[in-house]
Design an enzyme around this catalytic site. Structure first.
Site, PDB file in Angstrom:
ATOM      1  N   PRO A 120    -110.109 -23.628 -19.166  1.00 22.62           N
ATOM      2  CA  PRO A 120    -110.563 -22.319 -19.623  1.00 22.62           C
ATOM      3  C   PRO A 120    -109.474 -21.434 -20.225  1.00 22.62           C
ATOM      4  CG  PRO A 120    -110.175 -22.223 -17.275  1.00 22.62           C
ATOM      5  CD  PRO A 120    -109.839 -23.638 -17.699  1.00 22.62           C
ATOM      6  N   CYS A 121    -108.298 -21.991 -20.490  1.00 20.74           N
ATOM      7  CA  CYS A 121    -107.167 -21.159 -20.880  1.00 20.74           C
ATOM      8  C   CYS A 121    -107.434 -20.278 -22.102  1.00 20.74           C
ATOM      9  CB  CYS A 121    -105.952 -22.040 -21.158  1.00 20.74           C
ATOM     10  SG  CYS A 121    -104.556 -21.694 -20.074  1.00 20.74           S
TER      11      CYS A 121
END
Length: 245
Positions: free
Chosen positions: A191-192
């Site tokens: 999810p960066c």
């Protein structure tokens, strides 16, 4: 909710709206509550016919080492590690990463030709991440006989249009992680960069004075990476509930 960032209360509201639309579209999403807890997650199962390219050796050393070290790390530990990685990542939009460079796509398509088609059962979960203040997509895949796919097989089943881009981008990758609510091994889309690609979506909606479902908009971007279909009918407004006679 600030641009690109989601809080847990807003996540729950977005999930409720998605569930209402899913029910009308018969799309199969449900809310799974965790026993003895107030937490929960969205869940959907689907059968997919995919091509597993068993002839290609994927360089998964980085993914394997990350999944082994991250399996039992806490939310705070992940945040420290991933924020350090994020500082060296480029600022390209995620869609540009996926759509650019046709040569890479052609190479992936050629690699796929030697694989075999299989029908697999996928189970998708959408959870809220306290580290990233964003939704996260977890999933697992099994054969019809019940055998779980390995990380290499999951990589090989990714559509060639996306496969090489995912492998060359360390922050847009598929890794094996422990499900934070179930304690079982699941694959996860990193999810960066969620805040990065969601910020312009929310800003545009704000300037146009139109509502937007953060979870649904986010899902429409990440779902194709793992073969999860998001029907276009989700773009239509909810039908009003029928009034009782």
């Amino acid at each position: 909710m600030s641009f690109g960032v989601l809080d847990e209360h807003s996540f729950r509201l977005c999930c409720q709206l998605l569930l209402q639309q899913s029910e009308q579209l018969n799309d199969g999403w449900s809310w799974e509550a965790v026993k003895g807890s107030e937490e929960g997650y969205l869940k959907k199962t689907a059968l997919r016919s995919v091509i597993i390219d068993s002839s290609t050796e994927w360089d998964l050393e980085g993914s394997n080492s990350e999944s082994e070290s991250d399996t039992h790390t806490s939310c705070q530990e992940k945040e420290e590690e991933q924020s350090a990685e994020a500082s060296i990542d480029d600022a390209d939009d995620i869609k540009g990463d996926l759509e650019d460079d046709e040569d890479d796509e052609d190479e992936g398509i050629c690699a796929e030709s030697s694989g075999s088609s299989q029908v697999l059962q996928y189970e998708y979960h959408i959870l809220f991440s306290c580290s990233y203040s964003a939704p996260v997509l977890y999933f697992r895949a099994t054969t019809l006989e019940g055998r779980s796919l390995s990380l290499e097989e999951v990589w090989s089943s990714v559509h060639p249009n996306f496969r090489l881009r995912l492998q060359t981008s360390p922050l847009n990758t598929i890794t094996l992680q422990e499900h934070p609510l179930l304690g079982q091994p699941f694959f996860m889309l990193h999810p960066c960069r969620t805040e990065e690609f969601m910020r312009p979506v929310l800003q545009a909606a704000h300037h146009q004075h139109r509502p937007v479902n953060y979870v649904l908009s986010w899902l429409s971007v990440v779902a194709p990476l793992v073969g999860l279909e998001v029907p276009l009918n989700y773009c239509t407004p909810l039908r009003p509930a029928a009034s009782p006679d």
